[in-house]
Scaffold this motif. Sequence first.
Motif, mmCIF file in Angstrom:
data_model
loop_
_atom_site.group_PDB
_atom_site.id
_atom_site.type_symbol
_atom_site.label_atom_id
_atom_site.label_comp_id
_atom_site.label_asym_id
_atom_site.label_seq_id
_atom_site.Cartn_x
_atom_site.Cartn_y
_atom_site.Cartn_z
ATOM 1 N N LYS A 232 4.222 -40.845 22.442
ATOM 2 C CA LYS A 232 4.876 -39.535 22.375
ATOM 3 C C LYS A 232 6.385 -39.683 22.483
ATOM 4 O O LYS A 232 7.151 -39.017 21.770
ATOM 5 C CB LYS A 232 4.339 -38.644 23.493
ATOM 6 C CG LYS A 232 4.917 -37.240 23.517
ATOM 7 C CD LYS A 232 4.287 -36.408 24.624
ATOM 8 C CE LYS A 232 4.845 -34.987 24.633
ATOM 9 N NZ LYS A 232 4.204 -34.165 25.708
ATOM 10 N N ASN A 233 6.824 -40.581 23.376
ATOM 11 C CA ASN A 233 8.254 -40.830 23.529
ATOM 12 C C ASN A 233 8.855 -41.366 22.232
ATOM 13 O O ASN A 233 9.936 -40.949 21.796
ATOM 14 C CB ASN A 233 8.484 -41.812 24.682
ATOM 15 C CG ASN A 233 9.961 -42.108 24.910
ATOM 16 O OD1 ASN A 233 10.539 -42.956 24.243
ATOM 17 N ND2 ASN A 233 10.567 -41.398 25.850
ATOM 18 N N ILE A 234 8.140 -42.315 21.589
ATOM 19 C CA ILE A 234 8.616 -42.890 20.334
ATOM 20 C C ILE A 234 8.689 -41.803 19.260
ATOM 21 O O ILE A 234 9.664 -41.719 18.496
ATOM 22 C CB ILE A 234 7.702 -44.047 19.886
ATOM 23 C CG1 ILE A 234 7.785 -45.199 20.892
ATOM 24 C CG2 ILE A 234 8.080 -44.529 18.487
ATOM 25 C CD1 ILE A 234 6.811 -46.330 20.606
ATOM 26 N N LEU A 235 7.653 -40.973 19.197
ATOM 27 C CA LEU A 235 7.622 -39.895 18.214
ATOM 28 C C LEU A 235 8.857 -39.004 18.327
ATOM 29 O O LEU A 235 9.566 -38.759 17.337
ATOM 30 C CB LEU A 235 6.353 -39.069 18.410
ATOM 31 C CG LEU A 235 6.297 -37.696 17.732
ATOM 32 C CD1 LEU A 235 6.318 -37.846 16.222
ATOM 33 C CD2 LEU A 235 5.057 -36.925 18.183
ATOM 34 N N TRP A 236 9.146 -38.534 19.541
ATOM 35 C CA TRP A 236 10.259 -37.603 19.698
ATOM 36 C C TRP A 236 11.615 -38.295 19.555
ATOM 37 O O TRP A 236 12.586 -37.676 19.124
ATOM 38 C CB TRP A 236 10.145 -36.888 21.043
ATOM 39 C CG TRP A 236 9.031 -35.891 21.027
ATOM 40 C CD1 TRP A 236 7.792 -36.018 21.573
ATOM 41 C CD2 TRP A 236 9.051 -34.608 20.386
ATOM 42 N NE1 TRP A 236 7.031 -34.905 21.316
ATOM 43 C CE2 TRP A 236 7.773 -34.016 20.599
ATOM 44 C CE3 TRP A 236 10.007 -33.885 19.664
ATOM 45 C CZ2 TRP A 236 7.444 -32.755 20.115
ATOM 46 C CZ3 TRP A 236 9.680 -32.637 19.178
ATOM 47 C CH2 TRP A 236 8.414 -32.080 19.397
ATOM 48 N N GLN A 237 11.675 -39.587 19.885
ATOM 49 C CA GLN A 237 12.938 -40.293 19.683
ATOM 50 C C GLN A 237 13.250 -40.464 18.200
ATOM 51 O O GLN A 237 14.400 -40.281 17.766
ATOM 52 C CB GLN A 237 12.904 -41.656 20.381
ATOM 53 C CG GLN A 237 13.010 -41.568 21.904
ATOM 54 C CD GLN A 237 13.601 -42.831 22.509
ATOM 55 O OE1 GLN A 237 14.607 -43.345 22.031
ATOM 56 N NE2 GLN A 237 12.989 -43.319 23.567
ATOM 57 N N PHE A 238 12.247 -40.808 17.399
ATOM 58 C CA PHE A 238 12.480 -40.954 15.964
ATOM 59 C C PHE A 238 12.807 -39.608 15.328
ATOM 60 O O PHE A 238 13.735 -39.512 14.513
ATOM 61 C CB PHE A 238 11.254 -41.581 15.289
ATOM 62 C CG PHE A 238 11.327 -43.086 15.179
ATOM 63 C CD1 PHE A 238 11.730 -43.697 14.004
ATOM 64 C CD2 PHE A 238 11.004 -43.892 16.269
ATOM 65 C CE1 PHE A 238 11.806 -45.076 13.898
ATOM 66 C CE2 PHE A 238 11.067 -45.274 16.174
ATOM 67 C CZ PHE A 238 11.478 -45.869 14.988
ATOM 68 N N ALA A 239 12.063 -38.563 15.689
ATOM 69 C CA ALA A 239 12.369 -37.232 15.149
ATOM 70 C C ALA A 239 13.752 -36.778 15.599
ATOM 71 O O ALA A 239 14.537 -36.220 14.813
ATOM 72 C CB ALA A 239 11.302 -36.234 15.584
ATOM 73 N N GLY A 240 14.075 -37.046 16.871
ATOM 74 C CA GLY A 240 15.388 -36.666 17.392
ATOM 75 C C GLY A 240 16.519 -37.397 16.709
ATOM 76 O O GLY A 240 17.622 -36.851 16.547
ATOM 77 N N ALA A 241 16.266 -38.633 16.280
ATOM 78 C CA ALA A 241 17.299 -39.396 15.584
ATOM 79 C C ALA A 241 17.698 -38.705 14.288
ATOM 80 O O ALA A 241 18.888 -38.622 13.946
ATOM 81 C CB ALA A 241 16.795 -40.814 15.309
ATOM 82 N N TYR A 242 16.707 -38.217 13.547
ATOM 83 C CA TYR A 242 17.005 -37.500 12.307
ATOM 84 C C TYR A 242 17.792 -36.220 12.595
ATOM 85 O O TYR A 242 18.761 -35.889 11.892
ATOM 86 C CB TYR A 242 15.707 -37.162 11.568
ATOM 87 C CG TYR A 242 15.099 -38.316 10.809
ATOM 88 C CD1 TYR A 242 15.493 -38.608 9.504
ATOM 89 C CD2 TYR A 242 14.131 -39.134 11.388
ATOM 90 C CE1 TYR A 242 14.943 -39.665 8.799
ATOM 91 C CE2 TYR A 242 13.568 -40.196 10.706
ATOM 92 C CZ TYR A 242 13.978 -40.455 9.410
ATOM 93 O OH TYR A 242 13.436 -41.513 8.714
#
Length: 533
Positions: free
Chosen positions: A499-509
Amino acid sequence: MPNAPSRRWFVAGDINGFFGLVVDNLSILGFISVALIGIFQFPAEVVFARMFPGTALGVLVGNLIYTWMARRLAQKTGRDDVTAMPLGLDAPTSIGMALLVLGPSFVAFKQQGLDEQAAALATWQLGMASLVVMGVLKLALSFFGDAITRAVPRAALLGSIGGAALALLGFLPLIETLRSPVVGFVTFGLLLYVLVAKGKLPVRIPGVLLAFIVGTALYYGLGLAGLGTPGFKLPDAVPLRFTLPLPTLGFVDGLAYTVPYLPLLLPFGLLMVVGGINVSESARAAGDDYRTRDVLLAEAVSTLVAGFCGGVAQTTPYIGQPAYKHMGARMGYTLLTGLFIGLGGMLGYVSGLVQWLPIAVLAPIIVYVGMDITVQAFHDSPRKHAPAVALAFLPSIAYLLVIKLGNSAWIEPARYAALYNGVDGHGLPDLATIVTLGNGFIITAMIWSTALVAMIEQRYRRAALVLLIGAVLTLFGFIHSVDPRGSVYWPWMVQGLAKNILWQFAGAYVALAVLLGGLSLQRHAAPQSGNAA
């Protein structure tokens, strides 16, 4: 009758066109069979008796439609030099289906406890369903092809498939080529001589056909003399038998299996639509004005027919229509090719032919296809967009590493527990980052390249919008899926470090989109082409 010449079914040049188009289709069918049977130990019976007849039927139907379109155009214009569109199995997506979808899914089904035959049946249903999904997409997009090409820059479309071609069609088959070094290297070198260097041959036959003959003779000659690679043996005979590819609802059972592969299947279908548009323009430039929508609809229909009747590889019009015209081919070569491949799939002689083509002979032509697609990505894109093409290559390298490190569909899921362990305070785990970057790599490449093209054109708000689309796709796993299998999901269902990875990648965009949106508020010089967003 002034229009009589336009109604001739065959001319001498159709023989050359026939051999060239048949060799293209046989090479792809051969690689599919070698990859599934040789690499993944897939049951040959299912490949030859279930997958091939429906796949070959799609080639037959598509070529019959294109032959009819050529005849109609000849009668309409009164010309006797109209050349039909060449249609066959698409090399990149057909090989991608074998290496990235069908083979891994077969291994995964066996790991779930299915016996070999049940796993093969489930994989066949997945293949049919994949074709139906791509066919429906192509059917819908055939009415909006021009809008797609305006929305997505050529650097993104060609760069995304170019990266896959270089990493997957270039590197992986190169390994298979050099597993039999003498045969593979000689065959590859001969292909480069005739296709790249345009070298002269001592005999008047298609260069690819000569390379196949030389490579096959070398393989069996060395093997029978005891000088070949270890483990040489003659292939088992494939009996000739009639298998009628009737429509089946087996694809319905396979639809659920397609969900993890949608990030691959949807771009595969989209790229064929764009390719069909480019091919239509190429034929128009050569003097044959086919209606683009008709070309795309015929392609979609032949893919759907194949999927409904057991096929697993999609058809597409080939880019070489002007080359076939220069050979002197007209409309007979597509008719002959369709009948030869279609009937061969039903009667079994196509299976017998490809069974005798060694992978060390087939793999080099796939390496060449990968090289050619990669070069096309740079040549057919504006020069200033070259950095966007290069950027589009990078996600495919991540997917290649996933395959070589251990694709989650090929190994036990428990081994992937380490993906989300090992946090050291310096960032995400390496393997988790590689897998997350590789999942959905074709769509990722399109997003990155489209955004960079917009930046090059100083259309920063457009780039920000594209990045926001990337964030949404990330949330649902269409790109950067945190499921090692690459599945799509609801974001609120993801737990733990994933979940952390998911939101970090989405947040990067989102973060980069906000930054570009802010930078767009500055005054900029007028872009060289297009209007600033």
